[in-house]
Motif scaffolding. Structure first.
Motif, PDB file in Angstrom:
ATOM      1  N   ALA A 183     -21.358  -1.011-146.741  1.00  0.00           N
ATOM      2  CA  ALA A 183     -20.244  -1.166-147.680  1.00  0.00           C
ATOM      3  C   ALA A 183     -19.057  -0.270-147.326  1.00  0.00           C
ATOM      4  N   TYR A 292     -21.339   2.661-157.554  1.00  0.00           N
ATOM      5  CA  TYR A 292     -22.035   2.490-158.827  1.00  0.00           C
ATOM      6  C   TYR A 292     -23.532   2.415-158.547  1.00  0.00           C
ATOM      7  N   ALA A 301     -23.513  -0.935-156.022  1.00  0.00           N
ATOM      8  CA  ALA A 301     -22.252  -1.641-155.795  1.00  0.00           C
ATOM      9  C   ALA A 301     -21.152  -0.641-155.453  1.00  0.00           C
ATOM     10  N   SER A 302     -20.003  -1.168-155.024  1.00  0.00           N
ATOM     11  CA  SER A 302     -18.868  -0.313-154.686  1.00  0.00           C
ATOM     12  C   SER A 302     -17.569  -1.010-155.057  1.00  0.00           C
ATOM     13  N   ARG A 303     -16.483  -0.217-155.113  1.00  0.00           N
ATOM     14  CA  ARG A 303     -15.149  -0.770-155.328  1.00  0.00           C
ATOM     15  C   ARG A 303     -14.104   0.213-154.812  1.00  0.00           C
ATOM     16  N   TRP A 311     -16.526  -4.690-159.513  1.00  0.00           N
ATOM     17  CA  TRP A 311     -17.427  -4.110-158.519  1.00  0.00           C
ATOM     18  C   TRP A 311     -18.040  -5.199-157.649  1.00  0.00           C
ATOM     19  N   GLN A 312     -18.239  -4.877-156.364  1.00  0.00           N
ATOM     20  CA  GLN A 312     -18.924  -5.776-155.430  1.00  0.00           C
ATOM     21  C   GLN A 312     -20.357  -5.295-155.230  1.00  0.00           C
ATOM     22  N   VAL A 313     -21.310  -6.143-155.574  1.00  0.00           N
ATOM     23  CA  VAL A 313     -22.725  -5.797-155.413  1.00  0.00           C
ATOM     24  C   VAL A 313     -23.068  -5.745-153.928  1.00  0.00           C
ATOM     25  N   PHE A 314     -23.906  -4.795-153.538  1.00  0.00           N
ATOM     26  CA  PHE A 314     -24.320  -4.676-152.145  1.00  0.00           C
ATOM     27  C   PHE A 314     -25.084  -5.922-151.692  1.00  0.00           C
ATOM     28  N   ARG A 350     -18.887 -10.775-158.538  1.00  0.00           N
ATOM     29  CA  ARG A 350     -18.610  -9.378-158.855  1.00  0.00           C
ATOM     30  C   ARG A 350     -18.914  -9.117-160.332  1.00  0.00           C
TER      31      ARG A 350
END
Length: 471
Positions: A183, A292, A301-303, A311-314, A350
């Motif tokens: 990510a 997150y 997740a990250s953003r 947020w975008q889930v891994f 997301r």
């Protein structure tokens, strides 16, 4: 997972160490490289493994390893030594005497590894970690660990109740590290300077595991104050990544200091206000990514907070409806794990964070979250830190919202008027309590127990409407 990880102990040296083709490599198989920076020395992979194997021979048979090392290199050395010798590492949520006594009583046979012998740990068996560097021994052995081996037991921070134990297998930990690296981009050769303790799940995943499995270099220190962070970053060669929290970021931006060139800033442990993310990116000239996650599942997740709300889930992880909430599932997790947060799933896969279940406040038929109230409070001019709190109900006294605030030089009536302009009247705090600092944990969180103790000390639990200055 082999047996019950809360009770299983191994007395066999090397238990869990397997041939490379049948396990997960302990270190990234990329030849000799620097793993850590310690006291001005660059520690190579061969020397690191030699020191870890030597320290592992000193671990008592069958004991759980309570790792209290603050020095990140010593922590990593003890963690790997425990892995090599089949011991399970305990990572406590804090170092309070009560927590340590509970762990000793629960796990019975415990050896405590620490940077040095400490008087406050006198009732524990202390094994100091001596990181005297070994001479480099080539590439070191190609060592692999069985993915199902229980590597560590981590604990919830206590922000939503009593700490709970969560076993982590070696396979789940390295998969989490891989997803983070995917990510954030390649971590190869980047030096990680972290303000969070390695015992915290976020600190473990972002400042230790990437050095073992993703080619990053860990800096042994844990700087806390802004000038300490500046000094730590200036003392290491680039490329640099700062692993930190919203609390530290707020202090760094308020201090007005200049940091050396950064490749990346990573933040976690609490939602980061977009305004603070924008200010940090502008001031420190580096992209800021927020992670997150939770202790139970690890990073999820990250953003890029300055540019996006959702947020975008891994890859390979999924958020699914479960009862009246949501859960996260993935191949490396033992089972679907319920989330303590309220989320809104979006059509593009997301999600948005709407607050924590434990933070929901319902007054006069109106609902909000403590997180939303805290965001408004800390966005006010002059406020360095702050938190709303709803005390427990007591006989004959209806609980009312109060707020603690760190705002040097700001008059409380002016602050209350600013809140009145931004909040529904039902959510205005009964009183504002100016304090010198909030009782945050080492990872920047605010356990409810700590806020409850602060409220009792200041009289906030007795419904006293007057403001008491505790600065």
């Amino acid at each position: 997972m082999i047996g019950d990880p809360l009770q299983r102990r191994s007395s066999r040296p090397g238990h869990g160490v397997v041939w490379p083709e049948s396990g997960e490599p302990l270190l990234k198989p990329d030849g000799p490289r620097t793993i850590a920076l310690w006291n001005g020395l660059a520690i190579g992979s061969g020397a690191f493994l030699a020191a870890a194997k030597d320290f592992g021979r000193r671990l008592p048979d069958g004991a759980f390893v309570l790792n209290l090392c603050e020095d990140r290199y010593r922590f990593s050395l003890a963690l790997v030594a425990a892995l090599l010798w089949g011991r399970i590492t305990l990572l406590p949520p804090d170092r309070s005497p009560w927590t340590l006594r509970c762990l000793k009583e629960r796990f019975r046979q415990v050896v405590c590894v620490a940077d040095r012998r400490q008087d406050d740990l006198a009732d524990l068996d202390i094994l100091p970690v001596d990181p005297s560097p070994f001479q480099e021994q080539g590439e070191g052995e190609a060592i692999a660990i069985a993915p199902e081996q229980t590597a560590a037991i981590v604990f919830t921070s206590g922000s939503t109740g009593q700490p709970q134990a969560h076993p982590k297998t070696w396979g789940s930990l390295i998969e989490s590290a891989r997803l983070i690296a995917e990510a954030l981009g390649s971590l190869q050769g980047r030096t990680l300077v972290a303000t969070v303790p390695p015992q915290h799940m976020y600190g473990l995943e972002l400042s230790v595991l990437p050095a073992l499995r993703c080619g990053a270099v860990l800096d042994a220190r844990r700087p806390f104050f802004p000038l300490d962070v500046q000094e730590a970053l200036e003392s290491v060669a680039g490329p640099r990544i700062l692993v930190t929290t919203p609390v530290h970021l707020r202090a760094l931006t308020a201090a007005g200091i200049t940091l050396p060139a950064l490749d990346l800033i990573v933040s976690a442990t609490a939602p980061l206000p977009r305004t603070l993310a924008e200010e940090a990116e502008r001031r420190f000239r580096a992209p800021l990514w927020e992670i997150y996650g939770c202790t139970e599942a690890g990073s999820i997740a990250s953003r890029r907070t300055a540019r996006e709300e959702s947020w975008q889930v891994f890859t390979g992880m999924r958020l699914l409806p479960a009862g009246d909430g949501h859960c996260v599932e993935a191949a490396h997790l033992p089972e679907p794990i319920p989330l303590n947060d309220i989320v809104e799933l979006l059509p593009d896969g997301r999600f948005r964070l709407l607050g924590r279940r434990a933070d929901l406040v319902n007054i006069a038929g109106k609902r909000t979250s403590l997180g939303a109230l805290n965001h408004i409070l800390t966005s006010l001019e002059g406020v360095l830190d702050g938190a709303f709190f709803l005390p427990d109900e007591t006989p004959g006294c209806t609980a009312r919202l109060v707020a603690f605030v760190v705002a040097p030089g700001v008059e409380m009536p002016a602050l209350l008027e600013a809140l009145r302009q931004r909040l529904d009247p039902v959510f205005l705090p009964r009183a504002l309590y100016p304090v010198a600092a909030l009782p945050r944990s080492e990872s920047g969180k605010l356990p409810r127990q700590a806020l409850q103790a602060l409220a009792e000390r200041l009289g906030a639990t007795r419904g006293e409407p007057s403001v008491r200055d505790d600065r």
